[in-house]
Motif scaffolding. Structure first.
Motif, PDB file in Angstrom:
ATOM      1  N   ARG A 136      12.873   9.820   9.204  1.00 16.71           N
ATOM      2  CA  ARG A 136      11.852  10.447  10.060  1.00 16.71           C
ATOM      3  C   ARG A 136      10.454   9.939   9.704  1.00 16.71           C
ATOM      4  N   TYR A 137      10.206   9.727   8.406  1.00 21.19           N
ATOM      5  CA  TYR A 137       8.883   9.284   7.938  1.00 21.19           C
ATOM      6  C   TYR A 137       9.032   7.992   7.144  1.00 21.19           C
TER       7      TYR A 137
ATOM      8  N   ARG B 107       7.388   5.074   6.863  1.00 19.82           N
ATOM      9  CA  ARG B 107       6.282   4.408   6.169  1.00 19.82           C
ATOM     10  C   ARG B 107       5.768   5.264   5.019  1.00 19.82           C
TER      11      ARG B 107
ATOM     12  N   TYR C  24      -0.715  12.520   0.888  1.00 22.00           N
ATOM     13  CA  TYR C  24      -0.310  11.574   1.949  1.00 22.00           C
ATOM     14  C   TYR C  24      -1.103  10.269   1.922  1.00 22.00           C
ATOM     15  N   PHE C  25      -1.687   9.942   0.780  1.00 16.49           N
ATOM     16  CA  PHE C  25      -2.453   8.698   0.625  1.00 16.49           C
ATOM     17  C   PHE C  25      -3.594   8.610   1.645  1.00 16.49           C
ATOM     18  N   GLU C  26      -4.092   9.770   2.047  1.00 13.67           N
ATOM     19  CA  GLU C  26      -5.103   9.772   3.107  1.00 13.67           C
ATOM     20  C   GLU C  26      -6.372   9.049   2.650  1.00 13.67           C
TER      21      GLU C  26
ATOM     22  N   PRO D  35      -7.650   6.421  -0.820  1.00 10.00           N
ATOM     23  CA  PRO D  35      -6.972   5.663  -1.884  1.00 10.00           C
ATOM     24  C   PRO D  35      -7.113   6.266  -3.278  1.00 10.00           C
TER      25      PRO D  35
ATOM     26  N   ILE E 156      -0.454   1.239   0.177  1.00 11.37           N
ATOM     27  CA  ILE E 156      -0.297   1.215   1.636  1.00 11.37           C
ATOM     28  C   ILE E 156      -1.153   0.101   2.247  1.00 11.37           C
TER      29      ILE E 156
ATOM     30  N   GLY F 186       5.963  11.176  16.191  1.00 12.10           N
ATOM     31  CA  GLY F 186       5.261  10.151  15.423  1.00 12.10           C
ATOM     32  C   GLY F 186       5.309  10.498  13.938  1.00 12.10           C
ATOM     33  N   GLU F 187       4.823   9.550  13.145  1.00 10.75           N
ATOM     34  CA  GLU F 187       4.822   9.791  11.698  1.00 10.75           C
ATOM     35  C   GLU F 187       3.503  10.469  11.330  1.00 10.75           C
TER      36      GLU F 187
ATOM     37  N   ARG G 285      -2.126  14.039  12.065  1.00  7.61           N
ATOM     38  CA  ARG G 285      -2.527  12.717  12.547  1.00  7.61           C
ATOM     39  C   ARG G 285      -1.576  11.686  11.968  1.00  7.61           C
TER      40      ARG G 285
ATOM     41  N   PHE H  25       0.001   8.757   9.863  1.00  6.90           N
ATOM     42  CA  PHE H  25      -0.141   8.274   8.491  1.00  6.90           C
ATOM     43  C   PHE H  25      -1.182   7.140   8.508  1.00  6.90           C
ATOM     44  N   ARG H  26      -2.054   7.128   7.503  1.00  7.69           N
ATOM     45  CA  ARG H  26      -3.231   6.250   7.529  1.00  7.69           C
ATOM     46  C   ARG H  26      -2.945   4.772   7.875  1.00  7.69           C
ATOM     47  N   PRO H  27      -1.923   4.137   7.276  1.00  8.74           N
ATOM     48  CA  PRO H  27      -1.730   2.724   7.619  1.00  8.74           C
ATOM     49  C   PRO H  27      -1.452   2.503   9.106  1.00  8.74           C
ATOM     50  N   ILE H  28      -0.847   3.482   9.739  1.00 11.60           N
ATOM     51  CA  ILE H  28      -0.575   3.337  11.177  1.00 11.60           C
ATOM     52  C   ILE H  28      -1.897   3.356  11.946  1.00 11.60           C
ATOM     53  N   ARG H  29      -2.761   4.314  11.564  1.00  9.48           N
ATOM     54  CA  ARG H  29      -4.062   4.390  12.246  1.00  9.48           C
ATOM     55  C   ARG H  29      -4.855   3.112  12.014  1.00  9.48           C
TER      56      ARG H  29
ATOM     57  N   GLU I 130      -3.867   0.169  11.274  1.00 11.61           N
ATOM     58  CA  GLU I 130      -3.272  -0.972  11.991  1.00 11.61           C
ATOM     59  C   GLU I 130      -3.704  -0.942  13.467  1.00 11.61           C
TER      60      GLU I 130
ATOM     61  N   GLU J 161     -12.942   9.949  11.793  1.00 12.11           N
ATOM     62  CA  GLU J 161     -12.235   9.214  10.749  1.00 12.11           C
ATOM     63  C   GLU J 161     -13.020   9.180   9.452  1.00 12.11           C
TER      64      GLU J 161
ATOM     65  N   PRO K 254     -12.755   5.449   4.213  1.00 11.21           N
ATOM     66  CA  PRO K 254     -11.773   4.393   3.943  1.00 11.21           C
ATOM     67  C   PRO K 254     -11.174   3.819   5.229  1.00 11.21           C
ATOM     68  N   VAL K 255     -10.984   4.664   6.213  1.00  8.83           N
ATOM     69  CA  VAL K 255     -10.399   4.162   7.459  1.00  8.83           C
ATOM     70  C   VAL K 255     -11.397   3.269   8.197  1.00  8.83           C
TER      71      VAL K 255
END
Ligand code: SF4
Lengths: 324, 366
Positions: A252-253, A255, A283-285, A287, A324, B294-295, B305, B307-311, B313, B336, B339-340
């Motif tokens: 489901r998750y 990544r 959630y590594f939101e 770093p 990530i 979605g993840e 929202r 997961f950060r790498p998806i955003r 990307e 945002e 970091p994003v």
């Protein structure tokens, strides 16, 4: 009210034991009742409906079963004649009798509601308005719908529910699935146990995976990885449950779990003692990492600071900030 | 687009004094009207408004709003906020996009129009006059689509004309609709930006079913460009799915091949986010929608929202595709973190003031 009440001893052979029209009890074997009957005999009469050739049991399925186990030949009974009232009225006697001395369990509620509608023609509106509140259920169409589905749900699931292996909300969720899905999930669940807390998350993952991938909810149970967990005799049912859950979570998750696994691996490669904890942001939101340790004295503090300094000189540390 | 047509109108007693009320009723001559007492409408905050009869969007409620109309955008509080203001005089929307936060945010399903429009105007005038050196970018599209109900409310004509006279105020009308007729022939003096919320064609088709297609939105934008309006675009929400790259890239191209890139003042990007309980609404109301799967992770303000790498990307790609088509356009991210921003734009300077200044410059200079 019962009119023209006749009480008499009836031969058990005269009762059609296969007829369960009025049965509400889910479980008719009761050891305490059998013991009581053995000690002091039958205290309360059962209720029978007089037919042309045989009697039908209205209330007292457990009493009658206990008497038979004790090899009794007769039962003390009150007799109702069919002309006294229509069948739904007679079912009402069974319903109120049960309600007057015990709490119905969810499957018994489901059975009673199903019968009211499907066997005795009571309308949905009447059931919702009059019967659901009597059973401590909210008077909503959806509640009736769920309970009707529960009554016709897969026997394997019902057994797991009765055994306390499934919560009511899991059962409600599973009962709403097509029969084929219920059967596959019931057999998939055979080798595993899930704590009540995990069940909600587990079934919500199953539902999400089904909706996300356009598959039936039981499909994950046919996956080779899941099958190998289910067949792993070295694991306890709870361990299997947790492993299957972890797998569903990874699907489901994907990544997020990959990032978590990478983080765990890289943290391990720093070879820090377990007393130094490195925790990523939720959630590594962001770093950022949090580093924690407890030091009872200055010497221990120095030791751990030295360990950290050593780790800070390795390239593995950079990797920890780039999961990530 | 299916135009909004209520089945009944409830008018709060107090609202009869406002000209907006008579204008709206004049545009809906054959709809049943009933006057309701204050006690039937509790005009507090939008999230708490409820009326006895307002179980569906076929009810239009005309009421006076006693609170403050001008508010800071919800993004304030995020690391990098563009410092935007919102005024809301219409609450709710009939377009029913699957992901629309209004379905869980507003307790009433009725469409509510605030008739004390003069109060809104006075409040904006006063606030802007108190800070004459500051640029105010103000939008009306927070609790409703800015133009989808405009054929009935006619608010756009009043707002555009009002903002044309404000030295330090710029109005943004943010829409998915093609209801632009009221904008024709207005002396806007460059103080109105008409902006479209856009998406890939697939998302327009599956998740924004009742809104006009991307082509129709762009045709409306082209018309506004001809009328001299500044334009904006909002890829919000960006939705991640297999093949999103091809579809979104195509949408970017289509925008800038249809319109003059130099007339576009800004493009914002915002990956899908929503309060957790919205997921259940979406699953129940739109069982075909893939959006809830979605993840997602819980983020800023507890909203879910990607997961950060998806955003990151999505943002990185979108930024490069947009800038390839329109190198001078201002691109910014909605709600945002640093970091994003950093990972998406590949640069450090993304403070709140930097973003605000960029947008102020963009709106003043085009
Ligand atoms: S157009 Fe905007 S306000 Fe209307 S339903 Fe869609 S997202 Fe919500």
């Amino acid at each position: 009210m019962l009119f023209d009440m006749i009480c008499k001893e009836i031969s058990i052979e005269e009762i059609d034991l296969t007829n369960e029209t009025f049965r509400i009890s889910e479980e008719i074997v009761s050891a305490p009742l059998r013991m009581s009957m053995r000690e002091v005999g039958q205290l309360n009469p059962v209720l029978l409906l007089e037919g042309k050739h045989t009697y039908r049991l209205i209330c007292g399925f457990r009493r009658l079963y206990a008497l038979r186990q004790l090899s009794a030949s007769h039962v003390f009974a009150r007799i109702v004649e069919e002309r006294d009232r229509d069948l739904s009225g007679i079912f009402n006697l069974a319903f109120w009798d049960n309600l007057s001395h015990r709490q119905l369990d969810p499957l018994e509620k489901a059975r009673a509601l199903y019968k009211l509608r499907n066997n005795f023609g009571v309308s949905n509106n009447v059931i919702i308005k009059n019967y659901l509140p009597l059973m401590d259920l909210s008077p909503h169409k959806q509640v009736l719908h769920i309970y009707n589905m529960m009554h016709t749900s897969n026997q394997g699931l019902r057994n797991r529910f009765k055994a306390g292996h499934l919560t009511l909300s899991s059962m409600e969720y599973l009962a709403a699935m097509p029969a084929s899905s219920q059967a596959s999930i019931a057999s998939g669940l055979e080798g595993i146990r899930l704590s009540a807390g995990l069940q909600k998350k587990f079934f919500s993952l199953l539902r999400d995976l089904a909706a996300k991938n356009g598959i039936e909810p039981e499909v994950p149970f046919k996956d080779p990885e899941v099958l190998s967990i289910l067949n792993d005799a070295g694991l306890s049912p709870f361990q299997r449950g947790e492993k299957v859950f972890a797998l569903l979570y990874r699907w489901r998750y994907p990544r997020l779990t990959q990032a978590e696994e990478r983080f765990f691996e890289r943290k391990k490669s720093l070879e820090l003692p377990g007393s130094i904890r490195i925790v990523p942001a939720p959630y590594f939101e962001v770093p950022d990492l949090r580093v924690e340790f407890n030091a009872p004295d200055a010497e221990r503090f120095r030791e751990m600071a030295a360990e950290l300094f050593e780790a800070s000189q390795t390239p593995e540390l950079d990797g920890l900030f780039k999961v990530i | 687009m299916i135009p909004y047509k209520p089945e009944r109108i409830l008018v709060q007693k107090e609202s009869w004094q406002d000209t907006v009320t008579s204008e709206i009723l004049g545009r809906l001559p054959d709809v049943e009207v009933r006057t309701v007492k204050d006690s039937e409408i509790r005009p507090m905050e939008p999230s708490a408004v409820s009326t006895v009869q307002s179980r569906n969007k076929n009810t239009l409620v005309l009421m006076r709003y006693p609170g403050s109309f001008l508010k800071r955008c919800q993004g304030s509080g995020a690391d990098t906020c563009c410092n935007y203001y919102v005024v809301s005089c219409v609450w709710n929307c009939h377009l029913d996009c699957t992901y629309c936060v209004l379905q869980s945010y507003l307790s009433s399903r009725a469409l509510i129009v605030c008739t004390n429009f003069e109060d809104l105007i006075n409040e904006v005038r006063e606030t802007l006059a108190n800070s004459p050196k500051r640029i105010f970018r103000i939008g009306t599209g927070e609790l409703a689509d800015s133009l989808a109900q405009d054929p009935i409310t006619g608010f756009s004509r009043r707002l555009v004309s009002f903002f044309a006279g404000l030295a330090n105020g710029f109005l943004e009308l943010k829409t998915k609709s093609d209801c632009i007729a009221n904008l024709e022939g207005l002396d806007h003096r460059g103080h109105t930006i008409v902006s479209w919320s856009v998406n890939s064609k697939r998302i327009c088709r599956t998740e924004e079913e009742k809104a006009p297609t991307l082509e129709k939105r762009l045709a409306a934008a082209l018309q506004c460009q001809k009328w001299g309006y500044k334009l904006g675009f909002h890829f919000d929400p960006l939705i991640y799915y297999d093949g999103w790259e091809r579809d979104y890239r195509e949408a970017v191209k289509e925008i800038f091949h249809t319109l003059d890139p130099d007339r576009v003042v800004w493009v914002s990007l915002g990956a899908l986010r929503f309060p957790p309980h919205l997921i259940d609404y979406v699953k129940e109301r739109f069982p075909e929608s893939k959006i809830p799967y979605g993840e997602f992770i819980p983020g800023h303000h507890g909203k879910l929202r990607y997961f950060r790498p998806i955003r990151e990307e999505m943002y990185r790609n979108m930024i490069s595709w947009i800038l390839a088509e329109a190198p001078r356009v201002t691109v910014y991210l909605c709600m945002e973190s640093f970091p994003v921003w950093k990972n998406s734009f590949g640069r450090e300077s993304c403070s709140a003031t930097f973003v605000r200044d960029q947008l102020d410059k963009a709106v003043c200079s085009r």
